[in-house]
Write a protein that holds these residues in place. Structure first.
Motif, PDB file in Angstrom:
ATOM      1  N   VAL A 180      54.698  45.875  52.333  1.00  0.00           N
ATOM      2  CA  VAL A 180      54.802  44.426  52.121  1.00  0.00           C
ATOM      3  C   VAL A 180      53.418  43.813  51.944  1.00  0.00           C
ATOM      4  CG1 VAL A 180      55.396  42.249  53.254  1.00  0.00           C
ATOM      5  CG2 VAL A 180      57.030  44.138  53.251  1.00  0.00           C
ATOM      6  N   GLU A 181      52.448  44.271  52.744  1.00  0.00           N
ATOM      7  CA  GLU A 181      51.082  43.769  52.617  1.00  0.00           C
ATOM      8  C   GLU A 181      50.525  44.061  51.226  1.00  0.00           C
ATOM      9  OE1 GLU A 181      46.609  45.116  54.037  1.00  0.00           O
ATOM     10  OE2 GLU A 181      48.372  45.946  55.050  1.00  0.00           O
ATOM     11  N   ILE A 182      50.692  45.310  50.764  1.00  0.00           N
ATOM     12  CA  ILE A 182      50.209  45.666  49.433  1.00  0.00           C
ATOM     13  C   ILE A 182      50.916  44.839  48.368  1.00  0.00           C
ATOM     14  CG2 ILE A 182      49.967  47.518  47.735  1.00  0.00           C
ATOM     15  CD1 ILE A 182      49.976  49.509  50.081  1.00  0.00           C
ATOM     16  N   ALA A 183      52.229  44.696  48.506  1.00  0.00           N
ATOM     17  CA  ALA A 183      53.016  43.968  47.509  1.00  0.00           C
ATOM     18  C   ALA A 183      52.555  42.518  47.379  1.00  0.00           C
ATOM     19  CB  ALA A 183      54.500  44.015  47.872  1.00  0.00           C
ATOM     20  N   GLU A 184      52.312  41.869  48.507  1.00  0.00           N
ATOM     21  CA  GLU A 184      51.883  40.471  48.468  1.00  0.00           C
ATOM     22  C   GLU A 184      50.472  40.329  47.912  1.00  0.00           C
ATOM     23  OE1 GLU A 184      54.438  38.393  52.073  1.00  0.00           O
ATOM     24  OE2 GLU A 184      52.390  39.064  52.478  1.00  0.00           O
ATOM     25  N   GLN A 185      49.537  41.158  48.404  1.00  0.00           N
ATOM     26  CA  GLN A 185      48.156  41.040  47.947  1.00  0.00           C
ATOM     27  C   GLN A 185      48.038  41.364  46.462  1.00  0.00           C
ATOM     28  OE1 GLN A 185      45.065  42.867  50.220  1.00  0.00           O
ATOM     29  NE2 GLN A 185      45.944  42.288  52.187  1.00  0.00           N
ATOM     30  N   ALA A 186      48.742  42.396  46.029  1.00  0.00           N
ATOM     31  CA  ALA A 186      48.695  42.761  44.617  1.00  0.00           C
ATOM     32  C   ALA A 186      49.257  41.651  43.748  1.00  0.00           C
ATOM     33  CB  ALA A 186      49.465  44.060  44.380  1.00  0.00           C
ATOM     34  N   ALA A 187      50.330  41.013  44.200  1.00  0.00           N
ATOM     35  CA  ALA A 187      50.914  39.919  43.429  1.00  0.00           C
ATOM     36  C   ALA A 187      49.933  38.756  43.296  1.00  0.00           C
ATOM     37  CB  ALA A 187      52.207  39.450  44.090  1.00  0.00           C
ATOM     38  N   VAL A 188      49.218  38.445  44.371  1.00  0.00           N
ATOM     39  CA  VAL A 188      48.245  37.345  44.314  1.00  0.00           C
ATOM     40  C   VAL A 188      47.141  37.664  43.307  1.00  0.00           C
ATOM     41  CG1 VAL A 188      46.468  36.128  45.629  1.00  0.00           C
ATOM     42  CG2 VAL A 188      48.734  36.475  46.626  1.00  0.00           C
ATOM     43  N   VAL A 189      46.616  38.896  43.347  1.00  0.00           N
ATOM     44  CA  VAL A 189      45.569  39.270  42.393  1.00  0.00           C
ATOM     45  C   VAL A 189      46.116  39.231  40.971  1.00  0.00           C
ATOM     46  CG1 VAL A 189      43.991  41.094  41.651  1.00  0.00           C
ATOM     47  CG2 VAL A 189      44.350  40.668  44.095  1.00  0.00           C
ATOM     48  N   ASP A 190      47.338  39.700  40.790  1.00  0.00           N
ATOM     49  CA  ASP A 190      47.925  39.701  39.450  1.00  0.00           C
ATOM     50  C   ASP A 190      48.089  38.281  38.921  1.00  0.00           C
ATOM     51  OD1 ASP A 190      48.787  41.592  37.460  1.00  0.00           O
ATOM     52  OD2 ASP A 190      50.828  40.829  37.710  1.00  0.00           O
ATOM     53  N   ILE A 191      48.428  37.363  39.797  1.00  0.00           N
ATOM     54  CA  ILE A 191      48.571  35.961  39.384  1.00  0.00           C
ATOM     55  C   ILE A 191      47.211  35.354  39.030  1.00  0.00           C
ATOM     56  CG2 ILE A 191      49.173  33.645  40.205  1.00  0.00           C
ATOM     57  CD1 ILE A 191      51.417  35.045  41.853  1.00  0.00           C
ATOM     58  N   ILE A 192      46.226  35.551  39.915  1.00  0.00           N
ATOM     59  CA  ILE A 192      44.894  34.999  39.658  1.00  0.00           C
ATOM     60  C   ILE A 192      44.339  35.520  38.338  1.00  0.00           C
ATOM     61  CG2 ILE A 192      42.496  34.913  40.470  1.00  0.00           C
ATOM     62  CD1 ILE A 192      43.619  35.085  43.335  1.00  0.00           C
ATOM     63  N   SER A 193      44.597  36.798  38.061  1.00  0.00           N
ATOM     64  CA  SER A 193      44.047  37.426  36.860  1.00  0.00           C
ATOM     65  C   SER A 193      44.871  37.188  35.614  1.00  0.00           C
ATOM     66  CB  SER A 193      43.917  38.941  37.085  1.00  0.00           C
ATOM     67  OG  SER A 193      45.201  39.540  37.198  1.00  0.00           O
ATOM     68  N   GLY A 194      46.031  36.576  35.762  1.00  0.00           N
ATOM     69  CA  GLY A 194      46.895  36.396  34.603  1.00  0.00           C
ATOM     70  C   GLY A 194      47.530  37.693  34.143  1.00  0.00           C
ATOM     71  N   GLY A 195      47.823  38.589  35.096  1.00  0.00           N
ATOM     72  CA  GLY A 195      48.502  39.833  34.757  1.00  0.00           C
ATOM     73  C   GLY A 195      47.584  40.952  34.333  1.00  0.00           C
ATOM     74  N   ARG A 196      46.421  41.101  35.025  1.00  0.00           N
ATOM     75  CA  ARG A 196      45.454  42.125  34.624  1.00  0.00           C
ATOM     76  C   ARG A 196      45.247  43.213  35.679  1.00  0.00           C
ATOM     77  NH1 ARG A 196      40.303  39.725  34.126  1.00  0.00           N
ATOM     78  NH2 ARG A 196      40.950  37.698  34.920  1.00  0.00           N
ATOM     79  N   LEU A 197      46.097  43.289  36.691  1.00  0.00           N
ATOM     80  CA  LEU A 197      45.872  44.241  37.778  1.00  0.00           C
ATOM     81  C   LEU A 197      46.478  45.606  37.473  1.00  0.00           C
ATOM     82  CD1 LEU A 197      44.872  44.848  40.675  1.00  0.00           C
ATOM     83  CD2 LEU A 197      47.137  44.129  41.486  1.00  0.00           C
ATOM     84  N   ASP A 198      45.696  46.660  37.751  1.00  0.00           N
ATOM     85  CA  ASP A 198      46.181  48.039  37.788  1.00  0.00           C
ATOM     86  C   ASP A 198      46.039  48.518  39.229  1.00  0.00           C
ATOM     87  OD1 ASP A 198      46.821  48.957  34.989  1.00  0.00           O
ATOM     88  OD2 ASP A 198      44.804  48.179  34.658  1.00  0.00           O
ATOM     89  N   LEU A 199      47.159  48.829  39.869  1.00  0.00           N
ATOM     90  CA  LEU A 199      47.151  49.164  41.299  1.00  0.00           C
ATOM     91  C   LEU A 199      47.063  50.675  41.481  1.00  0.00           C
ATOM     92  CD1 LEU A 199      47.391  48.120  44.226  1.00  0.00           C
ATOM     93  CD2 LEU A 199      49.882  48.390  44.003  1.00  0.00           C
ATOM     94  N   GLY A 200      45.861  51.161  41.786  1.00  0.00           N
ATOM     95  CA  GLY A 200      45.658  52.578  42.065  1.00  0.00           C
ATOM     96  C   GLY A 200      45.832  52.849  43.544  1.00  0.00           C
ATOM     97  N   LEU A 201      46.658  53.820  43.874  1.00  0.00           N
ATOM     98  CA  LEU A 201      46.936  54.182  45.259  1.00  0.00           C
ATOM     99  C   LEU A 201      46.617  55.657  45.475  1.00  0.00           C
ATOM    100  CD1 LEU A 201      50.434  52.473  45.701  1.00  0.00           C
ATOM    101  CD2 LEU A 201      48.206  51.556  46.386  1.00  0.00           C
ATOM    102  N   GLY A 202      46.127  55.978  46.670  1.00  0.00           N
ATOM    103  CA  GLY A 202      45.857  57.362  47.017  1.00  0.00           C
ATOM    104  C   GLY A 202      46.181  57.625  48.468  1.00  0.00           C
ATOM    105  N   ALA A 203      46.103  58.905  48.855  1.00  0.00           N
ATOM    106  CA  ALA A 203      46.521  59.320  50.194  1.00  0.00           C
ATOM    107  C   ALA A 203      45.419  59.217  51.235  1.00  0.00           C
ATOM    108  CB  ALA A 203      47.043  60.756  50.148  1.00  0.00           C
TER     109      ALA A 203
END
Length: 333
Positions: A86-109
């Motif tokens: 949920v934390e990742i989902a919310e933060q990523a959405a905020v960045v995507d909004i600020i950027s106008g849809g420019r986020l690429d979410l890279g995740l690793g272990a």
């Protein structure tokens, strides 16, 4: 092939800068990279490094988003097991909004024991936890369980798995693979097919360990020193909490001479724009890689070296690599 730049905001104790100035300068370099034509900017995550390695990539990604208008902004990577979905989902959405849809979410272990202890996570279950975060994120966004939603209808998720088993895992999940190492394209495609995804949807990107110079031999005594610091730092922090002995210092000349491999601390592309472009093409091969990114700074370099490298990557290296098409990779974002 598109080209980006990579920042970790290291601030080594022996040459410590004012952190406010370092962060401000890095944002200026992100703006300059965009002006010079870079396709993307990437940031990453580590905790408890003695040189203040960036710990919160999505926070800094939001600042990049506010200062730019065109470049893609990626996390390469965010350590998924340390964060609730949920934390990742919310933060990523905020960045995507600020950027106008420019986020690429890279995740690793992840891999560092002190980081898992800091967050109360289990390192033995990190791969399963990373896969689970991906499934949870897709479900959270599809069901609208958090608000606001990202701007992108299907926000790109990239999995930072480096070996063939990890590549297959990314394929099974139907996600992008955050590695530019050509030989793992085949297990990635097989994973896609095994899970019922079209193999032709395979899409790869990744960081390239390297540096570009217009006079490599002149610059190597300086660049090699910063490279040695950076690799020794990674190796030293890697064994913390494991009981393993402290690694011996690296020889940057030997690292420079090695053949490129999947392990990002075992090789280093170094040379003129033409030489580095040739090395990257060989590293990628015929894999569906549509983006590569290089360090803008190594080991807390001074501003003049960083600015010079940003310029040469954007104006000299990028045009050479854009001539290279990635077969079977969609360029749609």
């Amino acid at each position: 092939m598109q080209v980006g730049l990579y920042f970790d905001l290291r601030n080594p104790p022996e040459r410590r800068q004012d952190p406010t100035r370092l962060y401000g300068f890095t944002l200026e370099m992100c703006q300059e990279a965009e002006r010079l034509g870079a396709d993307s900017i990437w940031v990453t995550e580590h905790h408890l490094f003695d040189d203040d390695y960036l710990p919160q990539p999505l926070t800094f990604a939001a600042a990049i988003a506010a200062r730019t208008s065109r470049v893609r902004i990626g996390t390469g990577i965010m350590i998924a097991p340390l964060h609730a979905a949920v934390e990742i989902a919310e933060q990523a959405a905020v960045v995507d909004i600020i950027s106008g849809g420019r986020l690429d979410l890279g995740l690793g272990a992840g891999y560092r024991i002190p980081e898992f202890e800091l967050f109360g996570a289990d390192p033995a279950k990190r791969y399963g936890a990373t896969d689970r975060r991906v499934r949870e994120l897709r479900q959270i966004w599809a069901e609208g369980r958090v608000t606001p939603r990202p701007v992108q209808e299907r926000l790109p998720i990239w999995l930072g798995y480096l070996g063939p088993q990890g590549a297959r895992r990314a394929g099974l999940l139907g996600e992008n693979l955050l590695s530019a190492f050509g030989p793992i394209a085949e297990p990635y495609r097989k994973g896609l097919a095994e899970a019922g995804h079209a193999p032709e949807t395979a899409r790869m990107a990744g960081g390239i360990q390297g540096w570009v110079s217009d006079d490599p031999e002149r610059d190597w005594p300086v660049i090699g020193g910063y490279l040695a610091y950076q690799l020794d730092s990674y190796r030293r922090h890697m064994v913390e909490g494991t009981g393993a002995p402290m690694p011996r210092p690296v020889d940057p000349d030997r690292v420079r001479a090695r053949e490129a491999s999947k392990n990002p601390i075992d090789y280093f592309h170094y040379g003129t724009p033409e030489e580095v472009a040739s090395g990257i093409r060989a590293f990628v091969g015929d894999a569906p890689v549509d983006t590569v990114y290089l360090w803008a700074s190594l080991g807390g370099m001074p501003a003049d070296l960083v600015a010079r490298h940003v310029d040469i990557v954007c104006t000299r290296l990028a045009p050479l690599l854009r001539e290279t098409s990635a077969p079977a990779a969609s360029s749609a974002r």
